[in-house]
Design a protein around this motif. Sequence first.
Motif, mmCIF file in Angstrom:
data_model
loop_
_atom_site.group_PDB
_atom_site.id
_atom_site.type_symbol
_atom_site.label_atom_id
_atom_site.label_comp_id
_atom_site.label_asym_id
_atom_site.label_seq_id
_atom_site.Cartn_x
_atom_site.Cartn_y
_atom_site.Cartn_z
ATOM 1 N N PHE A 147 0.863 -1.187 0.000
ATOM 2 C CA PHE A 147 0.000 0.000 0.000
ATOM 3 C C PHE A 147 0.890 1.224 0.000
ATOM 4 O O PHE A 147 1.885 1.286 0.720
ATOM 5 C CB PHE A 147 -0.902 -0.001 1.247
ATOM 6 C CG PHE A 147 -2.043 0.972 1.180
ATOM 7 C CD1 PHE A 147 -3.211 0.649 0.497
ATOM 8 C CD2 PHE A 147 -1.947 2.213 1.792
ATOM 9 C CE1 PHE A 147 -4.250 1.548 0.435
ATOM 10 C CE2 PHE A 147 -2.998 3.109 1.737
ATOM 11 C CZ PHE A 147 -4.158 2.781 1.056
ATOM 12 N N VAL A 149 1.209 5.311 0.619
ATOM 13 C CA VAL A 149 0.559 6.367 1.397
ATOM 14 C C VAL A 149 1.490 7.575 1.461
ATOM 15 O O VAL A 149 2.710 7.433 1.347
ATOM 16 C CB VAL A 149 0.219 5.842 2.823
ATOM 17 C CG1 VAL A 149 1.476 5.562 3.611
ATOM 18 C CG2 VAL A 149 -0.704 6.784 3.565
ATOM 19 N N LEU A 157 -1.064 4.415 8.771
ATOM 20 C CA LEU A 157 -0.930 3.063 8.225
ATOM 21 C C LEU A 157 -0.268 2.143 9.242
ATOM 22 O O LEU A 157 -0.715 1.019 9.466
ATOM 23 C CB LEU A 157 -0.127 3.088 6.921
ATOM 24 C CG LEU A 157 0.023 1.741 6.210
ATOM 25 C CD1 LEU A 157 0.018 1.935 4.701
ATOM 26 C CD2 LEU A 157 1.296 1.025 6.619
ATOM 27 N N LEU A 160 -2.657 1.059 11.849
ATOM 28 C CA LEU A 160 -3.595 0.047 11.361
ATOM 29 C C LEU A 160 -2.944 -1.334 11.303
ATOM 30 O O LEU A 160 -3.564 -2.339 11.685
ATOM 31 C CB LEU A 160 -4.098 0.427 9.968
ATOM 32 C CG LEU A 160 -5.316 1.340 9.897
ATOM 33 C CD1 LEU A 160 -5.634 1.682 8.448
ATOM 34 C CD2 LEU A 160 -6.525 0.696 10.566
ATOM 35 N N VAL A 161 -1.707 -1.385 10.821
ATOM 36 C CA VAL A 161 -1.008 -2.667 10.742
ATOM 37 C C VAL A 161 -0.842 -3.260 12.146
ATOM 38 O O VAL A 161 -1.038 -4.456 12.360
ATOM 39 C CB VAL A 161 0.356 -2.514 10.036
ATOM 40 C CG1 VAL A 161 1.153 -3.810 10.099
ATOM 41 C CG2 VAL A 161 0.151 -2.108 8.573
ATOM 42 N N LEU A 192 -8.585 -5.315 6.836
ATOM 43 C CA LEU A 192 -7.507 -4.329 6.849
ATOM 44 C C LEU A 192 -7.502 -3.543 5.543
ATOM 45 O O LEU A 192 -7.338 -2.318 5.552
ATOM 46 C CB LEU A 192 -6.162 -5.019 7.065
ATOM 47 C CG LEU A 192 -4.912 -4.138 6.978
ATOM 48 C CD1 LEU A 192 -4.994 -2.964 7.929
ATOM 49 C CD2 LEU A 192 -3.659 -4.958 7.263
ATOM 50 N N LYS A 193 -7.706 -4.213 4.412
ATOM 51 C CA LYS A 193 -7.724 -3.522 3.117
ATOM 52 C C LYS A 193 -8.784 -2.430 3.096
ATOM 53 O O LYS A 193 -8.550 -1.330 2.598
ATOM 54 C CB LYS A 193 -8.017 -4.527 1.991
ATOM 55 C CG LYS A 193 -6.814 -5.296 1.495
ATOM 56 C CD LYS A 193 -7.256 -6.168 0.326
ATOM 57 C CE LYS A 193 -6.189 -7.160 -0.056
ATOM 58 N NZ LYS A 193 -6.668 -8.114 -1.064
ATOM 59 N N GLU A 195 -10.037 -0.728 5.575
ATOM 60 C CA GLU A 195 -9.622 0.425 6.391
ATOM 61 C C GLU A 195 -8.507 1.207 5.720
ATOM 62 O O GLU A 195 -8.440 2.422 5.821
ATOM 63 C CB GLU A 195 -9.210 -0.040 7.787
ATOM 64 C CG GLU A 195 -10.366 -0.539 8.637
ATOM 65 C CD GLU A 195 -10.117 -0.391 10.119
ATOM 66 O OE1 GLU A 195 -9.639 0.685 10.550
ATOM 67 O OE2 GLU A 195 -10.369 -1.366 10.853
ATOM 68 N N LEU A 196 -7.627 0.486 5.025
ATOM 69 C CA LEU A 196 -6.527 1.173 4.324
ATOM 70 C C LEU A 196 -7.064 2.089 3.224
ATOM 71 O O LEU A 196 -6.533 3.182 3.000
ATOM 72 C CB LEU A 196 -5.570 0.159 3.716
ATOM 73 C CG LEU A 196 -4.648 -0.581 4.689
ATOM 74 C CD1 LEU A 196 -3.928 -1.719 3.975
ATOM 75 C CD2 LEU A 196 -3.614 0.367 5.306
ATOM 76 N N GLU A 197 -8.125 1.641 2.547
ATOM 77 C CA GLU A 197 -8.696 2.453 1.465
ATOM 78 C C GLU A 197 -9.160 3.819 1.976
ATOM 79 O O GLU A 197 -9.172 4.810 1.237
ATOM 80 C CB GLU A 197 -9.865 1.719 0.800
ATOM 81 C CG GLU A 197 -9.452 0.474 0.021
ATOM 82 C CD GLU A 197 -8.462 0.756 -1.100
ATOM 83 O OE1 GLU A 197 -8.511 1.861 -1.670
ATOM 84 O OE2 GLU A 197 -7.639 -0.135 -1.381
ATOM 85 N N LEU A 199 -7.605 5.693 3.888
ATOM 86 C CA LEU A 199 -6.454 6.589 4.042
ATOM 87 C C LEU A 199 -6.206 7.437 2.797
ATOM 88 O O LEU A 199 -5.509 8.427 2.848
ATOM 89 C CB LEU A 199 -5.176 5.795 4.366
ATOM 90 C CG LEU A 199 -5.122 5.098 5.717
ATOM 91 C CD1 LEU A 199 -3.788 4.362 5.865
ATOM 92 C CD2 LEU A 199 -5.281 6.086 6.856
#
Length: 200
Positions: A147, A149, A157, A160-161, A192-193, A195-197, A199
């Motif tokens: 990902f 960022v 990020l 989140l990880v 997780l993907k 939530e990453l989106e 960002l």
Amino acid sequence: MSDGSYKIPALNDGEIYRNELVIKKSRFICSAGHTRGVTEAENFLAKIRQEFADARHNCYAFNAGKGNETAFIGCSDDGEPKGTAGRPMLNVLVHSGIGEITLVVTRYFGGILLGTGGLVRAYQDSVKEILTTLPLKDPENIAELSFTVDVARMHLLEELVRKYKGRIISRDFTGISCNFRFAVNADMASRLKKELELLH
């Protein structure tokens, strides 16, 4: 899916598995650790170097990725004659089928020169011997994600990880952004993907 074609050390985080050989009065102390990613490999090496700060040589080899791949490997002779320690250690490790592992061989010189051939054999034997008794297990069911960022949002990020108990494998900075590669339990990857989106 778990890849059963390779094994990983059955060691807890921070645990050190150790074996020692004495060859012509020189001590070769081999320390093994379970290291997932290059950063963990570097941290393990730093820990061993600190423990054996008085040793002349702390040579190492690591395969921080899958045991059947060579994308995340490294080695060093650490002052021994070129090609007599790190590369021979790595050759044994790469052909062992074991991944997520770092090996450090600490040498205390015993006063008798081994010669280049003797050093190669000694470092290879140190690795071969510890791998015969090292406890192993199948790798976890892990998914690897990447990902990109903005640098200013890197901390989000990373949080989140951590929240999903993942681990960062690598960071690649390109101008004002950073591409992260990280691993997480496959069952949590889709959440997780999502939530990453957010960002972006």
